[in-house]
Design an enzyme around this catalytic site. Sequence first.
Site, PDB file in Angstrom:
ATOM      1  N   GLU A 162     -82.294   6.387  30.286  1.00  0.00           N
ATOM      2  CA  GLU A 162     -82.376   7.812  30.593  1.00  0.00           C
ATOM      3  C   GLU A 162     -82.392   7.979  32.112  1.00  0.00           C
ATOM      4  O   GLU A 162     -83.133   7.257  32.771  1.00  0.00           O
ATOM      5  CB  GLU A 162     -83.656   8.425  30.017  1.00  0.00           C
ATOM      6  CG  GLU A 162     -83.560   8.677  28.543  1.00  0.00           C
ATOM      7  CD  GLU A 162     -84.793   9.392  27.970  1.00  0.00           C
ATOM      8  OE1 GLU A 162     -85.532  10.022  28.752  1.00  0.00           O
ATOM      9  OE2 GLU A 162     -84.995   9.320  26.763  1.00  0.00           O
ATOM     10  N   HIS A 168     -83.730  14.810  26.521  1.00  0.00           N
ATOM     11  CA  HIS A 168     -85.183  14.638  26.364  1.00  0.00           C
ATOM     12  C   HIS A 168     -85.911  15.988  26.529  1.00  0.00           C
ATOM     13  O   HIS A 168     -86.721  16.151  27.437  1.00  0.00           O
ATOM     14  CB  HIS A 168     -85.717  13.604  27.366  1.00  0.00           C
ATOM     15  CG  HIS A 168     -87.006  12.970  26.921  1.00  0.00           C
ATOM     16  ND1 HIS A 168     -87.353  11.685  27.217  1.00  0.00           N
ATOM     17  CD2 HIS A 168     -88.052  13.466  26.203  1.00  0.00           C
ATOM     18  CE1 HIS A 168     -88.543  11.402  26.720  1.00  0.00           C
ATOM     19  NE2 HIS A 168     -88.990  12.485  26.088  1.00  0.00           N
TER      20      HIS A 168
HETATM   21  P1  NAP Z   1     -98.992  10.044  16.833  1.00  0.00           P
HETATM   22  O1  NAP Z   1     -99.689  11.198  16.215  1.00  0.00           O
HETATM   23  O2  NAP Z   1     -99.792   8.950  17.440  1.00  0.00           O
HETATM   24  O3  NAP Z   1     -97.993   9.446  15.747  1.00  0.00           O
HETATM   25  C1  NAP Z   1     -97.339   8.214  15.874  1.00  0.00           C
HETATM   26  C2  NAP Z   1     -97.195   7.609  14.498  1.00  0.00           C
HETATM   27  O4  NAP Z   1     -96.447   6.399  14.562  1.00  0.00           O
HETATM   28  C3  NAP Z   1     -98.526   7.282  13.829  1.00  0.00           C
HETATM   29  O5  NAP Z   1     -98.514   7.760  12.515  1.00  0.00           O
HETATM   30  C4  NAP Z   1     -98.559   5.767  13.943  1.00  0.00           C
HETATM   31  O6  NAP Z   1     -99.487   5.159  13.111  1.00  0.00           O
HETATM   32  C5  NAP Z   1     -97.101   5.412  13.744  1.00  0.00           C
HETATM   33  N1  NAP Z   1     -96.739   4.041  14.125  1.00  0.00           N
HETATM   34  C6  NAP Z   1     -95.856   3.233  13.470  1.00  0.00           C
HETATM   35  N2  NAP Z   1     -95.741   2.059  14.061  1.00  0.00           N
HETATM   36  C7  NAP Z   1     -96.560   2.073  15.096  1.00  0.00           C
HETATM   37  C8  NAP Z   1     -96.877   1.107  16.087  1.00  0.00           C
HETATM   38  N3  NAP Z   1     -96.332  -0.105  16.117  1.00  0.00           N
HETATM   39  N4  NAP Z   1     -97.800   1.447  17.008  1.00  0.00           N
HETATM   40  C9  NAP Z   1     -98.378   2.642  17.004  1.00  0.00           C
HETATM   41  N5  NAP Z   1     -98.097   3.620  16.082  1.00  0.00           N
HETATM   42  C10 NAP Z   1     -97.199   3.321  15.142  1.00  0.00           C
HETATM   43  O7  NAP Z   1     -98.025  10.552  18.000  1.00  0.00           O
HETATM   44  P2  NAP Z   1     -97.112  11.881  18.015  1.00  0.00           P
HETATM   45  O8  NAP Z   1     -97.787  12.932  18.780  1.00  0.00           O
HETATM   46  O9  NAP Z   1     -96.635  12.159  16.645  1.00  0.00           O
HETATM   47  O10 NAP Z   1     -95.904  11.343  18.929  1.00  0.00           O
HETATM   48  C11 NAP Z   1     -95.099  10.271  18.506  1.00  0.00           C
HETATM   49  C12 NAP Z   1     -94.134   9.856  19.600  1.00  0.00           C
HETATM   50  O11 NAP Z   1     -93.143  10.864  19.782  1.00  0.00           O
HETATM   51  C13 NAP Z   1     -94.750   9.709  20.991  1.00  0.00           C
HETATM   52  O12 NAP Z   1     -95.393   8.469  21.173  1.00  0.00           O
HETATM   53  C14 NAP Z   1     -93.556   9.887  21.901  1.00  0.00           C
HETATM   54  O13 NAP Z   1     -92.975   8.629  22.218  1.00  0.00           O
HETATM   55  C15 NAP Z   1     -92.581  10.723  21.069  1.00  0.00           C
HETATM   56  N6  NAP Z   1     -92.393  12.050  21.645  1.00  0.00           N
HETATM   57  C16 NAP Z   1     -91.159  12.441  22.044  1.00  0.00           C
HETATM   58  C17 NAP Z   1     -90.953  13.694  22.572  1.00  0.00           C
HETATM   59  C18 NAP Z   1     -89.597  14.166  23.006  1.00  0.00           C
HETATM   60  O14 NAP Z   1     -89.515  15.016  23.882  1.00  0.00           O
HETATM   61  N7  NAP Z   1     -88.528  13.658  22.431  1.00  0.00           N
HETATM   62  C19 NAP Z   1     -92.031  14.569  22.712  1.00  0.00           C
HETATM   63  C20 NAP Z   1     -93.279  14.148  22.293  1.00  0.00           C
HETATM   64  C21 NAP Z   1     -93.447  12.892  21.757  1.00  0.00           C
HETATM   65  P3  NAP Z   1     -99.383   4.733  11.538  1.00  0.00           P
HETATM   66  O15 NAP Z   1     -98.283   3.744  11.432  1.00  0.00           O
HETATM   67  O16 NAP Z   1    -100.708   4.165  11.273  1.00  0.00           O
HETATM   68  O17 NAP Z   1     -99.110   6.008  10.780  1.00  0.00           O
END
Ligand code: NAP
Length: 321
Positions: free
Chosen positions: A267, A286
């Site tokens: 990116e 993004h």
């Molecule tokens: P979150 O609530 O922490 O959810 C992440 C999920 O992924 C959890 O359910 C987690 O745990 C699962 N997961 C699967 N494998 C994993 C691993 N190896 N390590 C850690 N967790 C793992 O976070 P969120 O707020 O939904 O955000 C998720 C991601 O979206 C962020 O980390 C970020 O990279 C991305 N994001 C992108 C944008 C964008 O603009 N495109 C914006 C915001 C966030 P379980 O497996 O236990 O369920």
Amino acid sequence: MAKPLVILSHPMPEAWLAPLKEAVRLVVGPPDVAGVDVGLQPYFAEAEGLLTWLIDPVDEALLAQMPRLKVVSNLAVGVDNIDLEACTRRGVAVGHTPGVLTEAVADMTFALLLAVARGVFPAADDARAGRWGLWRPDAWLGAELHGATLGIWGLGQIGQAVARRAHAFGMRILYTGRTPKPEAERAWGAARVPWEALLAESDFLSLHVPLTPQTRGMVGEAALRRMKPTAYLVNMARGPVVQTEALVRALQEGWIAGAALDVTDPEPLPPEHPLYRLPNCLITPHIGSATHTTRRRMAEVAVANLLAGLRGEALLYRANP
Ligand code: NAP
């Protein structure tokens, strides 16, 4: 007593920074250089707080130059740009902004899902370019969300907000994750399946995991070849979760039907990149959380985290132990 010095890696709208400006001395980096700019080096030794964007690596080498640092506040939920262990070792709190961006990112996921499934952009390009012609029953045919299977990898906050929308769209929901989510199973009929089944059964595969050593590169050739040739991939997570070269081949050779990417590796994706030339690939720069409301809330949380860290208090949202 002198106010603590805080480094802001890049400029942000004045209104977002008001509570910070009263409490600290702010030094602001340049708008157009990724990372904490070396030009700020004269301030490193004195800095007690650092407000970063997701484009700013915070590693051991940087931390070593900031011996007084108490807190790094990242304007993002993802903290893959930060060496969390190094921060923990040095007693530096790391703040992030979960929750406030969930609905905006889930909305954008659906914008991409619908757009790529229905070929919205190629069809709009055709109309604008005079390629509309007579209405035909067999032109610009896309895929339907209703009745289709949505696979969600990472049923966390964003994944669940996507599942809630998918349920309202009449989709069948599968998910893969480390922990079962019984509430999601009850509320939206989501079924937890192994990774291989998620790949093989999904009509749409939506990625919502953080970027970690475990998730990096997981969507590579083997995974893409396991998907249906009619399936679409949506990446809302982080670019390096998908292996870019494998995705180019998958789209060129028809292993999958299409992809919508809000995040890419690298990116920004350079303008000459082959992904831009593929009609079945939709790329946005993004912008998952990019709404007026959400970005302002993220700034509020980031500022609150920073101020708490400077005072040695508990952060609103802390990413390291
Ligand atoms: P979150 O609530 O922490 O959810 C992440 C999920 O992924 C959890 O359910 C987690 O745990 C699962 N997961 C699967 N494998 C994993 C691993 N190896 N390590 C850690 N967790 C793992 O976070 P969120 O707020 O939904 O955000 C998720 C991601 O979206 C962020 O980390 C970020 O990279 C991305 N994001 C992108 C944008 C964008 O603009 N495109 C914006 C915001 C966030 P379980 O497996 O236990 O369920």
